[in-house]
Enzyme design. Sequence first.
Site, mmCIF file in Angstrom:
data_model
loop_
_atom_site.group_PDB
_atom_site.id
_atom_site.type_symbol
_atom_site.label_atom_id
_atom_site.label_comp_id
_atom_site.label_asym_id
_atom_site.label_seq_id
_atom_site.Cartn_x
_atom_site.Cartn_y
_atom_site.Cartn_z
ATOM 1 C CE LYS A 1 1.801 13.893 -3.254
ATOM 2 N NZ LYS A 1 0.606 13.058 -2.991
ATOM 3 C CG ASP B 1 3.451 8.047 -1.534
ATOM 4 O OD1 ASP B 1 3.758 7.657 -0.378
ATOM 5 O OD2 ASP B 1 3.514 7.306 -2.522
#
Length: 219
Positions: A123, A141
């Site tokens: 991420k 996310d």
Amino acid sequence: MLSDQAVETLFERFEARFPDVNRIPDKVEKDPFRSLVSVMLSAQSRDEMTAKARDQLFAEAGTPQAILGLPEDRLAQLIKPCGLYNMKAKSLHKMCRALLEEHGGRVPADRKTLTSLPGVGRKSADILLRFTFGKPVVAVDTHVHRVCNRLGLAHGKTEAQTAAQLEPRVPKRFGFGAHIWLLEHGKRLCKSRTPQCAACFLEDVCEKNPAPPKGKKSR
């Protein structure tokens, strides 16, 4: 999961609503190293607290060499506002050391190399690729993970699984807009506890619409 045609329809509608988003972005941060540090500080931290920690740190040390020159307890004190400061201080020291020893102090611009750095997961790498290096990457996310699984773009139990499934499904021409579209959709309409399905412009293509059919009441 949604069919390829449904995916095309979904992203065409996003683009029609937010046409200015799907363009090659300007770099948000001219210094990739500062971007990387900011992303690492942002884990489980509110934006305002991340900004405070970042500003305190960069006022004293803004390069890998300077951060390595700080004692770990001093580094932890500087970044304390963002939380988990002891763990993040250790990660920052390890990352800076690896960056200097293995990459000459330059932040790599590919996911595989970025994720080989201590404290940098997929991420974080994808956020850096999208917003600093201007690459058509969707960083997954909490919001993007939820939206993708509700719509049927992915069936991932974790954010990493969703990211892996999502990447080949996003048509290339929508690559720069996809992240912002999905993120904002999760914040505005496809909320965690109270999804606004009746007002959603994707209701007819959503695979997993949690709202009851119109005309019926939920029990």
